[in-house]
Design an enzyme around this catalytic site. Structure first.
Site, short mmCIF file in Angstrom:
data_model
loop_
_atom_site.label_atom_id
_atom_site.label_comp_id
_atom_site.label_asym_id
_atom_site.label_seq_id
_atom_site.Cartn_x
_atom_site.Cartn_y
_atom_site.Cartn_z
N TYR A 1 54.81 40.82 89.84
CA TYR A 1 53.63 41.66 89.59
C TYR A 1 53.53 42.74 90.67
O TYR A 1 53.46 43.93 90.37
CB TYR A 1 52.40 40.77 89.60
CG TYR A 1 51.09 41.47 89.31
CD1 TYR A 1 50.77 41.91 88.02
CD2 TYR A 1 50.14 41.67 90.32
CE1 TYR A 1 49.56 42.54 87.75
CE2 TYR A 1 48.92 42.28 90.05
CZ TYR A 1 48.63 42.71 88.78
OH TYR A 1 47.42 43.32 88.51
N ASP A 2 53.57 42.30 91.94
CA ASP A 2 53.35 43.24 93.05
C ASP A 2 54.43 44.33 93.08
O ASP A 2 54.14 45.52 93.17
CB ASP A 2 53.40 42.51 94.40
CG ASP A 2 52.38 41.39 94.51
OD1 ASP A 2 51.67 41.11 93.52
OD2 ASP A 2 52.29 40.78 95.60
N ARG B 1 41.87 32.90 86.77
CA ARG B 1 41.35 33.68 87.89
C ARG B 1 40.11 32.99 88.45
O ARG B 1 39.45 32.21 87.76
CB ARG B 1 41.03 35.11 87.46
CG ARG B 1 42.29 35.92 87.27
CD ARG B 1 42.00 37.40 87.11
NE ARG B 1 41.96 37.80 85.73
CZ ARG B 1 42.08 39.06 85.33
NH1 ARG B 1 42.26 40.02 86.21
NH2 ARG B 1 42.04 39.37 84.06
N ASN C 1 37.48 30.82 86.27
CA ASN C 1 37.56 29.37 86.51
C ASN C 1 36.23 28.79 86.97
O ASN C 1 35.74 27.81 86.42
CB ASN C 1 38.61 29.08 87.59
CG ASN C 1 39.96 28.70 87.00
OD1 ASN C 1 40.19 28.87 85.81
ND2 ASN C 1 40.85 28.20 87.83
N GLY D 1 39.18 27.51 101.19
CA GLY D 1 38.16 28.42 100.66
C GLY D 1 37.76 29.51 101.63
O GLY D 1 36.81 30.26 101.37
N GLN E 1 43.05 37.70 102.94
CA GLN E 1 41.87 38.56 102.95
C GLN E 1 42.14 39.81 102.12
O GLN E 1 43.29 40.22 101.95
CB GLN E 1 41.51 38.97 104.38
CG GLN E 1 42.68 39.57 105.14
CD GLN E 1 42.34 39.93 106.57
OE1 GLN E 1 41.25 39.63 107.07
NE2 GLN E 1 43.25 40.59 107.25
#
Ligand code: NAD
Ligand code: UDP
Length: 323
Positions: free
Chosen positions: A145-146, A186, A190, A207, A277
């Site tokens: 994807y990237d 995603r 979710n 998290g 991040q």
């Protein structure tokens, strides 16, 4: 002025909202999609409108039509979707861009490419300005994807330099809202699906990784502004909401708004190459497009949760086993 507009990926989450707006403006809209990660229900209400046409087609094959503008959105966007068939994902980005750029060149049409914050990989600079060149693992599980999106950006700028194609590149940061596929895996879909079903919220890792979430209406203002913006502004331009939240904070907010009191669990380790991040620097979008997001996360989540409450999830087919 009304235009003929092609939207690839037009049946998807963002594409269908874009088609709605373009049709409402009175443009002639052609929505091209192979329905890999979407379903006709997203555009059902448009079918039969005289200025809307749906074409089932795969962007890796050339497509000919007469249009003034092309929004190139066709590509699976959720990690579970794009990792399902990674070779197909990179083909979609690269061959799709080549096909759409060839069309734009022949027609002298404007073309907007939906690029992504994923071009920055797991960023060492925070927040990310457009000048940052990124930190992508070229052989990891996100690379299909990237790197596909990075190559599509390269193609956009080469067609612009070599063939004078009037390109526009937007780097979209995490965007959410009604019509997200409920089983796309995603984080927003979710968490909302889990909270409404009374199931535990599944955090990956501890998290503490962060994301910045933009509500879809804000994003549409920006990409339409970019398409119709100054003749000489090609981007790339970051489009996203600078409000940054950890995934745990997001989980707590979803639980609070959904009001079902479900528990939050650390379900599995952080997936490979999962960026720690992400926050857009939107100085350029503010300057060039006069744009900034208006809808705060709490309000956007409220609207999205309302949509999920009323959606008939049995109508949605998980396109991949990764949810
Ligand atoms: P989505 O999966 O809902 O929409 C993508 C659409 O493209 C789907 O309708 C899918 O069926 C279609 N598609 C996939 N492969 C195709 C192919 N080979 N030929 C024709 N159609 C094909 O995802 P979305 O969130 O609406 O994303 C739209 C675009 O925006 C994508 O290009 C994505 O990379 C980009 N983007 C989205 C986000 C986000 O947070 N939503 C962030 C960054 C970039
Ligand atoms: N994530 C999570 N639980 C989930 C789904 C995702 O903790 O059920 C995390 C994921 O590991 C990532 C972040 O949420 O750190 C955003 O994931 P998403 O797949 O929405 O998009 P990404 O920004 O990684 O492309």
């Amino acid at each position: 002025m009304l235009k003929r507009i092609l939207v690839t990926g037009g049946a998807g989450f963002l594409g269908s909202h874009l088609c709605d707006r373009l049709v409402e403006q009175g443009n002639q809209v052609i929505c091209l999609d192979n329905l890999f990660t979407s379903q006709k229900s997203n555009i059902e209400h448009l079918i039969g409108r005289p200025n809307f046409e749906f074409v089932r087609h795969d962007v890796i094959d050339p497509y000919k039509v007469e249009v003034d503008q092309i929004y190139n959105l066709a590509c699976p966007a959720a990690p579970g979707h794009y990792q399902y068939n990674p070779i197909k994902t990179i083909k979609t980005s690269v061959m799709g861009a080549i096909n759409m750029l060839g069309l734009a060149k022949r027609l002298n049409a404007r073309i907007l490419q939906a690029s992504t914050s994923e071009v920055y990989g797991d960023p060492e600079i925070h927040p990310q300005p457009e000048s940052y060149r990124g930190s992508v693992n070229p052989i990891g599980i996100r690379a299909c994807y990237d790197e596909g999106k990075r190559a599509a950006e390269t193609l956009m700028f080469d067609y612009h330099r070599q063939n004078k194609v009037n390109v526009r590149v937007v780097r979209i940061f995490n965007t959410y809202g009604p019509r997200m596929h409920p089983y796309d895996g995603r984080v927003v879909s979710n968490f909302i699906r889990q909270a409404l079903a009374g199931e535990p919220i599944t955090i990956y890792g501890d998290g503490s990784q962060s994301r910045s979430f933009c509500y879809c209406d804000d994003l549409l203002d920006a990409i339409m502004g970019m398409m119709n913006g100054p003749d000489d502004f090609h981007g790339p331009v970051n489009i996203g909401n600078p409000g940054e939240f950890t995934i745990r904070e997001l989980a707590e907010l979803v639980v609070e708004i959904a009001g079902t009191g479900v528990e939050i669990v650390q379900a599995r380790p952080l997936p490979q190459d999962d960026p720690l991040q992400r926050q857009p620097d939107i100085t350029l979008a503010r300057e060039k497009l006069g744009w900034e997001p208006r809808i705060a996360l709490r309000e956007g989540l409220q609207r999205t949760i309302d949509w999920f409450r009323n959606a008939d999830l049995s109508q949605y087919r998980p396109p991949t086993p990764h949810y």
